[in-house]
Design a protein around this motif. Structure first.
Motif, PDB file in Angstrom:
ATOM      1  N   TRP A 186       0.820  -1.204   0.000  1.00 13.26           N
ATOM      2  CA  TRP A 186       0.000   0.000   0.000  1.00 13.26           C
ATOM      3  C   TRP A 186       0.860   1.262   0.000  1.00 13.26           C
ATOM      4  CZ3 TRP A 186      -3.341  -2.595   4.285  1.00 13.26           C
ATOM      5  CH2 TRP A 186      -4.229  -3.490   3.691  1.00 13.26           C
ATOM      6  N   ASP A 187       2.022   1.179  -0.637  1.00 13.42           N
ATOM      7  CA  ASP A 187       2.899   2.343  -0.790  1.00 13.42           C
ATOM      8  C   ASP A 187       2.425   3.133  -2.005  1.00 13.42           C
ATOM      9  OD1 ASP A 187       4.925   4.180  -1.083  1.00 13.42           O
ATOM     10  OD2 ASP A 187       6.543   2.757  -0.699  1.00 13.42           O
ATOM     11  N   LEU A 188       1.983   4.360  -1.772  1.00 11.65           N
ATOM     12  CA  LEU A 188       1.457   5.212  -2.839  1.00 11.65           C
ATOM     13  C   LEU A 188       2.547   5.874  -3.667  1.00 11.65           C
ATOM     14  CD1 LEU A 188      -1.241   7.010  -0.665  1.00 11.65           C
ATOM     15  CD2 LEU A 188      -1.655   5.124  -2.238  1.00 11.65           C
ATOM     16  N   SER A 189       3.794   5.765  -3.218  1.00 12.79           N
ATOM     17  CA  SER A 189       4.890   6.451  -3.875  1.00 12.79           C
ATOM     18  C   SER A 189       5.327   5.694  -5.127  1.00 12.79           C
ATOM     19  CB  SER A 189       6.085   6.572  -2.925  1.00 12.79           C
ATOM     20  OG  SER A 189       5.659   6.842  -1.609  1.00 12.79           O
ATOM     21  N   CYS A 190       5.968   6.411  -6.010  1.00 13.21           N
ATOM     22  CA  CYS A 190       6.612   5.758  -7.143  1.00 13.21           C
ATOM     23  C   CYS A 190       7.841   4.998  -6.644  1.00 13.21           C
ATOM     24  CB  CYS A 190       7.066   6.782  -8.179  1.00 13.21           C
ATOM     25  SG  CYS A 190       5.720   7.428  -9.198  1.00 13.21           S
ATOM     26  N   GLU A 191       8.091   3.837  -7.220  1.00 11.80           N
ATOM     27  CA  GLU A 191       9.363   3.165  -6.961  1.00 11.80           C
ATOM     28  C   GLU A 191      10.434   3.893  -7.759  1.00 11.80           C
ATOM     29  OE1 GLU A 191       9.247  -0.992  -7.682  1.00 11.80           O
ATOM     30  OE2 GLU A 191       7.583  -1.350  -6.299  1.00 11.80           O
ATOM     31  N   MET A 192      11.407   4.459  -7.041  1.00 12.22           N
ATOM     32  CA  MET A 192      12.389   5.340  -7.663  1.00 12.22           C
ATOM     33  C   MET A 192      13.698   4.603  -7.955  1.00 12.22           C
ATOM     34  SD  MET A 192      10.740   8.212  -7.848  1.00 12.22           S
ATOM     35  CE  MET A 192      12.055   9.385  -8.207  1.00 12.22           C
ATOM     36  N   LYS A 193      14.194   4.771  -9.160  1.00 15.27           N
ATOM     37  CA  LYS A 193      15.523   4.303  -9.539  1.00 15.27           C
ATOM     38  C   LYS A 193      16.167   5.388 -10.385  1.00 15.27           C
ATOM     39  CE  LYS A 193      14.537  -0.675  -9.486  1.00 15.27           C
ATOM     40  NZ  LYS A 193      14.515  -1.924 -10.283  1.00 15.27           N
ATOM     41  N   LYS A 194      17.382   5.809  -9.925  1.00 15.42           N
ATOM     42  CA  LYS A 194      18.107   6.877 -10.616  1.00 15.42           C
ATOM     43  C   LYS A 194      17.232   8.125 -10.779  1.00 15.42           C
ATOM     44  CE  LYS A 194      21.176   3.743 -13.126  1.00 15.42           C
ATOM     45  NZ  LYS A 194      21.680   3.302 -14.450  1.00 15.42           N
ATOM     46  N   GLN A 195      16.551   8.480  -9.685  1.00 11.23           N
ATOM     47  CA  GLN A 195      15.705   9.672  -9.625  1.00 11.23           C
ATOM     48  C   GLN A 195      14.558   9.637 -10.634  1.00 11.23           C
ATOM     49  OE1 GLN A 195      16.159  11.861  -7.127  1.00 11.23           O
ATOM     50  NE2 GLN A 195      17.807  10.494  -6.492  1.00 11.23           N
ATOM     51  N   ARG A 196      14.161   8.440 -11.030  1.00 10.31           N
ATOM     52  CA  ARG A 196      13.042   8.308 -11.950  1.00 10.31           C
ATOM     53  C   ARG A 196      12.010   7.338 -11.384  1.00 10.31           C
ATOM     54  NH1 ARG A 196      15.626   7.939 -18.088  1.00 10.31           N
ATOM     55  NH2 ARG A 196      16.721   9.938 -18.028  1.00 10.31           N
ATOM     56  N   CYS A 197      10.756   7.635 -11.670  1.00 13.92           N
ATOM     57  CA  CYS A 197       9.679   6.755 -11.249  1.00 13.92           C
ATOM     58  C   CYS A 197       9.626   5.556 -12.190  1.00 13.92           C
ATOM     59  CB  CYS A 197       8.349   7.502 -11.273  1.00 13.92           C
ATOM     60  SG  CYS A 197       6.926   6.487 -10.882  1.00 13.92           S
ATOM     61  N   THR A 198       9.822   4.365 -11.628  1.00 18.08           N
ATOM     62  CA  THR A 198       9.848   3.166 -12.470  1.00 18.08           C
ATOM     63  C   THR A 198       8.602   2.312 -12.327  1.00 18.08           C
ATOM     64  OG1 THR A 198      10.991   1.911 -10.737  1.00 18.08           O
ATOM     65  CG2 THR A 198      12.360   3.059 -12.362  1.00 18.08           C
ATOM     66  N   ARG A 199       7.819   2.544 -11.286  1.00 16.20           N
ATOM     67  CA  ARG A 199       6.617   1.728 -11.103  1.00 16.20           C
ATOM     68  C   ARG A 199       5.582   2.504 -10.288  1.00 16.20           C
ATOM     69  NH1 ARG A 199       3.906  -2.966 -10.705  1.00 16.20           N
ATOM     70  NH2 ARG A 199       3.111  -3.646  -8.691  1.00 16.20           N
ATOM     71  N   TYR A 200       4.346   2.425 -10.726  1.00 15.16           N
ATOM     72  CA  TYR A 200       3.241   3.121 -10.063  1.00 15.16           C
ATOM     73  C   TYR A 200       2.146   2.098  -9.807  1.00 15.16           C
ATOM     74  CZ  TYR A 200      -0.174   6.887  -9.269  1.00 15.16           C
ATOM     75  OH  TYR A 200      -1.105   7.735  -8.727  1.00 15.16           O
ATOM     76  N   ARG A 201       1.889   1.793  -8.561  1.00 14.90           N
ATOM     77  CA  ARG A 201       0.909   0.763  -8.211  1.00 14.90           C
ATOM     78  C   ARG A 201      -0.512   1.274  -8.449  1.00 14.90           C
ATOM     79  NH1 ARG A 201       4.771   1.466  -4.618  1.00 14.90           N
ATOM     80  NH2 ARG A 201       6.211  -0.240  -4.124  1.00 14.90           N
ATOM     81  N   THR A 202      -1.360   0.436  -9.004  1.00 14.40           N
ATOM     82  CA  THR A 202      -2.725   0.832  -9.328  1.00 14.40           C
ATOM     83  C   THR A 202      -3.654   0.626  -8.138  1.00 14.40           C
ATOM     84  OG1 THR A 202      -3.373  -1.376 -10.099  1.00 14.40           O
ATOM     85  CG2 THR A 202      -2.318   0.100 -11.701  1.00 14.40           C
ATOM     86  N   TRP A 203      -4.810   1.270  -8.181  1.00 12.63           N
ATOM     87  CA  TRP A 203      -5.781   1.081  -7.104  1.00 12.63           C
ATOM     88  C   TRP A 203      -6.316  -0.347  -7.108  1.00 12.63           C
ATOM     89  CZ3 TRP A 203     -10.774  -0.542  -7.656  1.00 12.63           C
ATOM     90  CH2 TRP A 203     -11.390  -0.400  -8.900  1.00 12.63           C
ATOM     91  N   GLN A 204      -6.389  -0.955  -8.299  1.00 12.40           N
ATOM     92  CA  GLN A 204      -6.864  -2.339  -8.366  1.00 12.40           C
ATOM     93  C   GLN A 204      -5.907  -3.282  -7.629  1.00 12.40           C
ATOM     94  OE1 GLN A 204      -6.599  -0.246 -10.943  1.00 12.40           O
ATOM     95  NE2 GLN A 204      -8.290  -0.467 -12.392  1.00 12.40           N
TER      96      GLN A 204
ATOM     97  N   THR B 274       7.455  11.704  -0.237  1.00 11.88           N
ATOM     98  CA  THR B 274       7.264  12.869  -1.099  1.00 11.88           C
ATOM     99  C   THR B 274       8.504  13.252  -1.908  1.00 11.88           C
ATOM    100  OG1 THR B 274       7.822  14.369   0.724  1.00 11.88           O
ATOM    101  CG2 THR B 274       5.489  13.806   0.425  1.00 11.88           C
ATOM    102  N   ASP B 275       9.314  12.275  -2.312  1.00 11.55           N
ATOM    103  CA  ASP B 275      10.477  12.595  -3.150  1.00 11.55           C
ATOM    104  C   ASP B 275      10.066  13.390  -4.382  1.00 11.55           C
ATOM    105  OD1 ASP B 275      12.820  10.492  -2.107  1.00 11.55           O
ATOM    106  OD2 ASP B 275      10.782   9.764  -1.835  1.00 11.55           O
ATOM    107  N   VAL B 276       8.960  12.992  -5.024  1.00  9.27           N
ATOM    108  CA  VAL B 276       8.491  13.683  -6.231  1.00  9.27           C
ATOM    109  C   VAL B 276       7.042  14.133  -6.042  1.00  9.27           C
ATOM    110  CG1 VAL B 276      10.087  12.591  -7.842  1.00  9.27           C
ATOM    111  CG2 VAL B 276       7.949  11.433  -7.265  1.00  9.27           C
ATOM    112  N   VAL B 277       6.699  14.498  -4.799  1.00 10.29           N
ATOM    113  CA  VAL B 277       5.331  14.920  -4.475  1.00 10.29           C
ATOM    114  C   VAL B 277       5.388  16.226  -3.694  1.00 10.29           C
ATOM    115  CG1 VAL B 277       3.203  14.347  -3.236  1.00 10.29           C
ATOM    116  CG2 VAL B 277       4.508  12.533  -4.369  1.00 10.29           C
ATOM    117  N   ASP B 278       4.516  17.158  -4.053  1.00 15.04           N
ATOM    118  CA  ASP B 278       4.334  18.368  -3.244  1.00 15.04           C
ATOM    119  C   ASP B 278       2.910  18.860  -3.464  1.00 15.04           C
ATOM    120  OD1 ASP B 278       4.388  19.634  -5.704  1.00 15.04           O
ATOM    121  OD2 ASP B 278       6.193  20.818  -5.307  1.00 15.04           O
ATOM    122  N   THR B 279       2.668  20.134  -3.222  1.00 17.51           N
ATOM    123  CA  THR B 279       1.310  20.666  -3.335  1.00 17.51           C
ATOM    124  C   THR B 279       0.735  20.505  -4.728  1.00 17.51           C
ATOM    125  OG1 THR B 279      -0.065  22.625  -2.913  1.00 17.51           O
ATOM    126  CG2 THR B 279       2.110  23.004  -3.884  1.00 17.51           C
ATOM    127  N   GLY B 280       1.590  20.381  -5.733  1.00 13.88           N
ATOM    128  CA  GLY B 280       1.114  20.300  -7.108  1.00 13.88           C
ATOM    129  C   GLY B 280       0.497  18.974  -7.489  1.00 13.88           C
TER     130      GLY B 280
END
Length: 544
Positions: free
Chosen positions: A426-444, A469-475
């Motif tokens: 239940w981690d909502l964050s992107c899996e980060m590798k080399k400062q890039r999001c490599t995986r985004y878990r779906t709600w399903q 919040t590595d790549v998350v803020d108010t935006g």
């Protein structure tokens, strides 16, 4: 108009007269699909097949049984929020309204809190509730009863989801008779937001609390600091925010925290503030002399101030005790406490196990002192492998651990000693590798995860979604949270073994809930194109 087809409402243009039709989507949903409640009640439910019209202008209410003044104050504020939500519905401009062919009934609401005189959410709070709707002689009688304020608040949330806007007439409608007896499967249902890596403005945290309340989530886990910043202004240790704030506009004051706590409490939510300790603690602690950043070998160095960690000295624990005491004072939560203690990887220089012997024992002693001599019923730390060591496992026996990254291993039997909060899938964050999001878990994926029930533990306290919040803020915070946190909320409230996958009716209810959340100002990502909201039966043909 709208046609009911196998439990789904589909929009029909130029309808023929040989099939039954509904004049609005709301009427069709109530009678065809059934009330689209989120999370799904797991107790006894009964819903009639007739609709009645309502109006706020014809409303009476009564607080029947209130066990204390503080409960009365909380309930008055929660009821104002309920009325605000109904008023927001009535203000929606529905074009080409048709004349109302049925009378607008008088609505009489009675709220009954049986015995719990403490409005705060506690570890032993009974959150069960009962909602009953009966109609007689153009009067709709609604009764919500519960042992606690939190239970009645959940009942008000459910009632707000039972009352819809009839788009064809512009009036409020609900079912003439209904019974819902409901209670959560798990006591701890949380959302964690990290504000140490990126600062999240208070207004965004407030909106998050609104979304949590709509999903009956009850714990806002505020991981307020990290190695990169300490954005909390504490009165006894101002050096932490002075050295740890990115800038003075990115700091939470005591007044900010109290405002968040108040908003949360009225919504049946407790606030757990976590300060990342004992290390790495980074630059915010660089003002203290009792910090360390050792060089092990030529290839195992730490020249980065983010790698600073705390030494196990009495002066360090004096500061820690002051932090604990101020957190308890600000949040008014003294029966559950998150001590952090996680060992998070950063540049290979922060393997702390051998340098932090005795930390848990000393931290628990200081927590007891900060809490006026009483040990909280549920101290929590992040699970990490050091808990397999005999001494620390014994110190922490029958206390709480939060599982973030867990690979089940039959040889690791020691989880059976702990009270567990699950977060692994239940981690909502992107899996980060080399400062890039490599995986985004779906709600399903999050909704369908059920293997957590099979891990042998002392008790399952519940679960929590986590957002780093590595790549998350108010935006973009809302799009990371919702609707995925809502999917987890239903798993934690309902946890229906027979319905543990994202079926077509789960899609339908979640889509309806998303529109509700949008109406209340929470920015929820769509789960499909809007066309599917109006033609769900066609969109869901291939889903079981």
């Amino acid at each position: 108009m709208w046609h009911c087809d196998n439990g789904f409402c589909n929009k029909v243009f130029r309808p023929t007269t040989n099939i039954s039709m509904y004049t609005s989507m709301s009427r069709c949903k109530l009678l065809c699909s059934g009330p689209q409640l989120w999370p799904q009640p797991i107790g006894y439910t009964y819903f009639s097949k007739t609709i009645v019209s309502l109006s706020i202008s014809k409303l009476e209410y009564k607080f029947q049984s209130i066990p204390s003044d503080s409960v009365n104050q909380y309930l008055a504020e929660a009821f104002k929020l309920f009325l605000k939500d109904l008023a927001r519905l009535e203000k929606i401009d529905t074009k080409s309204r048709e004349p109302l062919k049925e009378p607008v009934n008088k609505m009489i609401i009675q709220l009954d809190i049986e015995s719990d005189s403490d409005p705060r959410l506690r570890t032993n709070t009974d959150e069960a509730y009962v909602v009953k709707i009966d109609t007689e002689k153009h009067q709709v009688f609604i009764k919500i009863s519960a042992v606690s304020f939190c239970g009645v608040r959940h009942g008000l949330e459910t009632l707000s989801q039972l009352i819809l806007l009839d788009q064809s007439t512009g009036t409020l409608i609900t079912l003439s008779h209904a019974v819902i007896k409901d209670a959560p499967s798990y006591k701890y249902r949380g959302v964690m937001i990290d504000t140490g890596r990126n600062y999240i403005p208070v207004i965004d945290l407030m909106r998050t609390l609104d979304g949590m309340a709509m999903c009956k989530l009850n714990t806002f886990h505020w991981r307020i600091s990290d190695v990169t910043s300490f954005p909390l202004k504490l009165s006894k240790t101002p050096e932490l925010f002075e050295h740890g704030g990115y800038e003075r506009s990115m700091v939470y004051t005591r007044e900010d925290v109290k405002a968040v706590v108040k908003r949360a409490g009225i919504r049946g939510i407790r606030v757990l503030i976590e300060v990342a300790l004992p290390g790495p603690v980074g630059r915010p602690w660089s003002w203290m002399t009792d910090t360390s950043c050792p060089t092990k070998t030529e290839n195992f160095t730490c020249n980065n101030p983010l790698c600073l960690r705390l030494l196990m000295t009495e002066s360090i624990f004096d500061v820690i005790q002051n932090i604990y005491a101020e957190i308890i004072e600000l949040t008014n939560v003294d029966d559950i406490f998150h001590l952090s203690d996680g060992i998070f990887s950063l540049m290979r220089c922060n393997h702390l196990i051998e340098d932090r012997d005795g930390y848990l024992d000393k931290a628990l002693f200081r927590l007891r002192m900060a809490n006026k001599g009483f040990m909280p019923k549920l101290p929590i730390i992040w699970y990490s492998p050091h808990l397999s060591r005999d001494f620390e496992a014994k110190v922490w026996e029958k206390f709480g651990v939060q599982l973030l990254d867990w690979t089940q291993n039959p040889s690791e039997f020691y989880l059976s000693q702990f009270k567990v909060i699950h977060s692994t899938k239940w981690d909502l964050s992107c899996e980060m590798k080399k400062q890039r999001c490599t995986r985004y878990r779906t709600w399903q994926e999050m909704y369908s995860w059920k293997s957590w029930r099979n891990i042998e533990v002392f008790t399952i306290e519940g679960g929590e979604t986590v957002l780093w919040t590595d790549v998350v803020d108010t935006g973009n915070i809302d799009e990371h949270l919702w609707p995925r946190a809502a999917a987890v909320a239903e798993r934690l409230w309902s946890d229906m073994v027979a319905n543990s996958s994202a079926t077509k009716f789960v899609y339908l209810r979640l889509d309806t809930h998303r529109w509700r959340m949008l109406l209340r100002g929470v920015k929820v990502k769509p789960i499909w194109p809007a066309w599917c909201s109006f033609n769900p039966g066609i969109c869901l043909e291939r889903i079981p």
